[in-house]
Write a protein that holds these residues in place. Sequence first.
Motif, PDB file in Angstrom:
ATOM      1  N   ASN A  35       0.864  -1.180   0.000  1.00 31.62           N
ATOM      2  CA  ASN A  35       0.000   0.000   0.000  1.00 31.62           C
ATOM      3  C   ASN A  35       0.901   1.230   0.000  1.00 31.62           C
ATOM      4  O   ASN A  35       1.404   1.642   1.037  1.00 31.62           O
ATOM      5  CB  ASN A  35      -0.906  -0.011   1.231  1.00 31.62           C
ATOM      6  CG  ASN A  35      -1.854   1.180   1.270  1.00 31.62           C
ATOM      7  OD1 ASN A  35      -1.946   1.948   0.310  1.00 31.62           O
ATOM      8  ND2 ASN A  35      -2.550   1.339   2.375  1.00 31.62           N
ATOM      9  N   GLY A  60       1.551  -1.028   3.689  1.00 28.71           N
ATOM     10  CA  GLY A  60       0.912  -2.326   3.642  1.00 28.71           C
ATOM     11  C   GLY A  60       1.671  -3.377   4.414  1.00 28.71           C
ATOM     12  O   GLY A  60       2.567  -3.085   5.206  1.00 28.71           O
ATOM     13  N   GLY A 135      -2.504   7.863  -0.972  1.00 28.08           N
ATOM     14  CA  GLY A 135      -2.615   6.469  -0.589  1.00 28.08           C
ATOM     15  C   GLY A 135      -3.889   6.175   0.156  1.00 28.08           C
ATOM     16  O   GLY A 135      -4.720   7.037   0.452  1.00 28.08           O
ATOM     17  N   ALA A 139      -3.170  -1.334   4.974  1.00 28.20           N
ATOM     18  CA  ALA A 139      -3.711  -2.527   4.326  1.00 28.20           C
ATOM     19  C   ALA A 139      -3.547  -3.781   5.167  1.00 28.20           C
ATOM     20  O   ALA A 139      -4.066  -4.826   4.821  1.00 28.20           O
ATOM     21  CB  ALA A 139      -3.021  -2.735   2.977  1.00 28.20           C
TER      22      ALA A 139
END
Length: 484
Positions: A35, A60, A135, A139
């Motif tokens: 992410n 992420g 963004g 995640a």
Amino acid sequence: MSPRSAVFLGTATVSAAALALALTGGVTAAAAAANLSATFARSSVWTGGYGGGYTIANRGDAPATGWTVEFDLPAGSAVTGSWSSVKTQTGQHYKFTNAGFNGTVAAGAGVSFGFNVSGAGVPTGCTVNGVACAGGGQATTTPTTPTTPPPATTTTPPPSGDTVNVSTAAQLQAALANAAPGQAIKLAAGTYRGSFITTKPGTAAKPITLSGPANAVLINDGPSGDAPDCPAPTAGWDPGYGLWLSGAPYWNLTGFTVQESKKGIVVDDSPHTTIDGVTVHHIDEEAVHFRRSSADSVLKNSTITYTGLVQPGYGEGVYLGSANSNWDCHGNSGGVDRGDRIQVLDNHIGPFIAAEPIDVKEGTFNGVIRGNTFDGRGISGENSADSWIDVKGIGYTIENNTGTFATPGTFANGYENHNTSTSPSFDNGCGNVWRNNKSDLGGVGAYAIKISSVSKCAANPNVVYASNTVTNAKSGLTNIPVTP
């Protein structure tokens, strides 16, 4: 049992199974994913432009294996240079993709790239991998567990003692800032990101040592801040050098690696520096630069590859001295950069050194270049970079080296010398000696040793001995008579 009752019982059975699954925590987590976000910042501003860049963060729970940042600049503004990325442009739309060394962004980590802009316009419409640069949310889908709060921050006294062991960037910065004659600073394995500079001198009797294993890696994501007119340690300015010695003679640098920086190791006004067994690679400009009269220094047993990633014509492997056009800044010895008696011994330089593997500048005297291996693949031909060594210095001994060339790259001759005019006047490019060098020109280069402007060195001629050998040359060993 009636059909209606059967349907009811089936539904009840499914609901109970789902309830049991939920109670046991068996909900399947989503697949791990990267992410990325990208944050812009201006690092320096000057009349008519600024320097800036993006930091790409991975929020992420899986690594990203490549990134592309795109944005627009308003009319009247343009990117004039960039580093740590590959730039393409269509009108006012710019696309930056990762360089070969910084494409992977680990979960929770970040990388950066930078650029200079003429004009005052700032990027708009930014995307990273096709998604808005702001963004998304985190995640990570793995359930979290309570953690113990970190301990309160404490102040660590400056390092002291004969041996200083460091394992973090902050510890290394403190050790460099407080180094004392005779100290040994030892790097633990790991990655050190930051600006690493010392202005602390050792002595002949008590040199200072910075050592570490090859997997102790120094990286500088700079430059940032307002640069002075001439490079000098300045509060708030990071030049982007992987390691910088300034006014710090008698240092020994051993074993570690410098990579992913604007310049690799820069040695300014720091004579009697020894660099032994280091690795320098994936550098935007030059890898190792002895500058501002850093005489009587040694580079040995080291490996240098992949330089000039942003400016190929300025991607030397080893740079001795300064061009006379830069003596206003670096000419600290009577107006001249006197990087005299520097020895470059038993190194492996190349492949993919974009400029010369070794560039010997005018105004330097009596160095020794011995026992090195040059791999010419990737020499760019930009800014006249088309040989293993370009010698503009005086009285150098160049011996027992092995050079090869193969595509890709641009290659004219194995070794070249040039005479440049300077003030004060020197016999630049004269009095140099070549002996027992082995050259394979790959069927591309003309001469193993090309001597230019012979008449200018009549009083102090260059000498090419018959012990030099060449294979796969278009023209031969040299363009001057060979000395037995």
